[in-house]
Design a protein around this motif. Structure first.
Motif, short mmCIF file in Angstrom:
data_model
loop_
_atom_site.label_atom_id
_atom_site.label_comp_id
_atom_site.label_asym_id
_atom_site.label_seq_id
_atom_site.Cartn_x
_atom_site.Cartn_y
_atom_site.Cartn_z
N UNK A 175 0.59 -0.98 0.07
CA UNK A 175 0.06 -0.25 -0.18
C UNK A 175 0.83 1.24 -0.02
N UNK A 176 1.98 1.36 0.76
CA UNK A 176 2.87 2.39 0.68
C UNK A 176 3.69 2.81 -0.59
N UNK A 177 3.75 1.46 -1.21
CA UNK A 177 4.16 2.09 -3.18
C UNK A 177 2.91 2.07 -3.99
N UNK A 178 1.36 1.77 -3.19
CA UNK A 178 0.71 2.46 -4.07
C UNK A 178 0.19 3.83 -4.37
N UNK A 179 0.42 3.66 -2.99
CA UNK A 179 0.10 5.80 -2.83
C UNK A 179 1.26 6.22 -3.63
N UNK A 180 2.58 5.53 -3.49
CA UNK A 180 3.19 6.47 -3.88
C UNK A 180 3.16 6.94 -5.18
N UNK A 181 2.68 5.58 -6.24
CA UNK A 181 2.60 5.54 -7.32
C UNK A 181 1.21 6.73 -7.95
N UNK A 182 0.73 6.97 -7.13
CA UNK A 182 -0.72 7.94 -7.47
C UNK A 182 -0.11 9.16 -7.38
N UNK A 183 1.26 9.17 -6.21
CA UNK A 183 1.66 10.91 -6.24
C UNK A 183 2.21 11.00 -7.40
N UNK A 184 2.89 10.07 -8.13
CA UNK A 184 3.71 10.73 -9.12
C UNK A 184 2.82 11.16 -10.33
N UNK A 185 1.79 10.22 -10.35
CA UNK A 185 0.05 9.63 -11.47
C UNK A 185 0.06 11.18 -10.69
N UNK A 186 -0.76 11.80 -9.87
CA UNK A 186 -1.64 12.87 -9.87
C UNK A 186 -0.31 14.30 -10.04
N UNK A 187 0.60 14.04 -10.50
CA UNK A 187 1.44 14.72 -10.85
C UNK A 187 2.21 16.09 -9.19
N UNK A 188 1.67 14.85 -8.00
CA UNK A 188 2.64 15.65 -7.12
C UNK A 188 3.81 15.91 -6.47
N UNK A 189 3.73 14.58 -7.09
CA UNK A 189 5.77 14.56 -6.41
C UNK A 189 6.48 14.15 -8.16
N UNK A 190 7.62 14.31 -8.20
CA UNK A 190 8.53 14.01 -9.87
C UNK A 190 9.17 12.55 -9.06
N UNK A 191 9.36 12.78 -7.87
CA UNK A 191 9.99 11.03 -7.89
C UNK A 191 9.58 10.78 -6.10
#
Length: 423
Positions: A175-191
């Motif tokens: 779930x932590x990695x799944x949440x991280x994926x969403x951060x990149x997809x939505x543009x909240x983070x680049x890395x």
């Protein structure tokens, strides 16, 4: 609008049997087990006396004396692995706006080892009902607040963007990695530096699992004690460890010439709202998570080349996910190799989901399916291809990895080659 695609460009693993992703993969590919009799404390009073421990020297892996004093073992693992993942990725974080770098850390039980030890100190070995706080270490507050893990990793890598701890029991690592994926997809983070860590091998944890008879009492033969899907299995082996990843957007990774291990193509999580520790035998909720993850990945079930199972080695879990695989993949489930690396590295609770993501990505890297060690006695109720004992060479372009956790959590993730043909 085109969806941002997220890939893994850096991996580091600290797991039983060796430090670093290379030693981790050597263990898996050779089918060796890292389970042994507990050495961290006297296990004599306990029903289960085996665990998958790590021989870890924090000084040898770059931590300072102050960091070792301040950080619980779980946090030490996370800091070392996050630095290792960044180094493996070759990314120059100094050239990126720090507000565009995020951190997500998964953990099921937090700073268990330090809290256990500190309670023994402040209670004088359990003698005092009213504990004496004056004997506690000055960093005890950080050990009681799991959010400190994300802070430590963020400081270690220079991240000033979104920083989060995900604690969903034994699916925390997925779930932590799944949440991280969403951060990149939505543009909240680049890395995003994402992963999970747990170091739960302590008397209190062993006592808790003893009470519900979830861990194996097979302490006379520790190396073969973890037996997922085997007809003689009788509980899981507790482990410890961590895995961290560098996640970034696909085109950005390509532009900088990064080595891409895999794309995280789909992810989903569900809850069964049924029982704190029990599972329905039909695998419905896990199946729904699998179906949703495949849909997000825009992939048919027939494209899955390998299933990295939760495979804890409890009878109800192994039957539950076997049913889920059949429900979601249909006839293809019988043609798809399935294996559990917990047979070799034990069950590190919140960390294991990330460790299994690493195993899945490395299976794609080397076109090799790791085995289920100690699987010698078939269970008629577990009738899929569980890759017994020996690793198997085959093309691996898409992997389904799943997790199941106390509280009813069911999570699934699909890793795939970025070059696959999208539906």
């Amino acid at each position: 609008m085109t969806r941002r695609r997220v890939v893994i460009t850096g991996i580091e693993v600290i797991a039983p049997g060796g430090i670093g992703k290379e030693k981790f993969w050597d263990l898996l590919s050779e089918g060796r087990t890292a389970t042994r009799g507990i050495t961290f404390f006297d296990p004599t009073p306990f029903r289960s006396r085996v665990a998958a421990e790590i021989d870890f020297d924090p000084y040898a892996h770059g931590l300072t004396a102050q960091e070792v004093r301040r950080l619980d073992r779980t946090a030490q693992f996370a800091v070392v692995a996050s630095r290792g993942a960044v180094a493996d990725s070759g990314i120059e974080l100094g050239g990126i706006d720090p507000h565009r770098i995020g951190v997500t850390v998964g953990s099921a039980v937090g700073a268990t080892m330090s809290l256990d030890e500190e309670y023994r100190v402040v209670s004088d070995g359990g003698r005092l009902d009213l504990v004496d706080h004056a004997y506690a270490i000055p960093h005890l507050y950080d050990h009681m607040v799991p959010s400190s893990f994300a802070c430590e990793v963020a400081w270690a890598v220079g991240a000033e963007g979104p920083s989060t701890v995900v604690s969903t029991g034994c699916t925390s690592g997925l779930d932590s990695v799944g949440y991280a994926v969403e951060l990149v997809r939505e543009g909240s983070a680049d890395v995003v530096i994402a992963g999970s860590s747990d170091a739960p091998i302590s008397p209190i944890t062993m006592a808790c699992f003893d009470a519900i008879k979830a861990t194996t009492p097979r302490h006379d033969d520790p190396q073969s004690a973890s037996r997922p899907f085997d007809g003689t299995r009788n509980g899981f082996v507790l482990g410890e460890g961590t895995a961290f990843f560098v996640l970034e957007e696909l085109e950005s990774a390509r532009m900088r010439g990064a080595h891409i291990y895999a794309e995280i193509a789909g992810y989903a999580t569900r809850s069964n709202a049924y029982h704190m520790t029990g599972l329905r035998p039909d695998g419905l909720e896990m199946s729904e998570a699998i179906d949703t993850a495949l849909g997000e990945a825009r992939m048919n079930p027939e494209t899955i080349d390998y299933i990295n199972a939760h495979g804890s080695g409890t009878k109800q879990n192994d039957r539950h996910e076997t049913a889920a695989f059949k429900r979601s993949l249909g006839d293809h489930a019988h043609r798809t190799p399935v294996s559990s690396i917990k047979s070799m590295v034990g069950h590190s609770l919140g960390a294991i989901g990330s460790i299994e993501i690493a195993a899945s990505a490395l299976a794609m890297e080397y076109d090799l399916v790791p085995p289920t060690a100690n699987l010698t006695t078939p269970d008629p109720e577990c009738d899929l291809d569980y890759v017994p004992v020996t690793a198997r060479e085959q093309l691996v372009d898409a992997v389904l990895t799943v997790g199941s956790g106390f509280g009813g959590f069911q999570s699934a993730m699909v890793l795939a080659s970025p070059e696959r043909n999208l539906l």
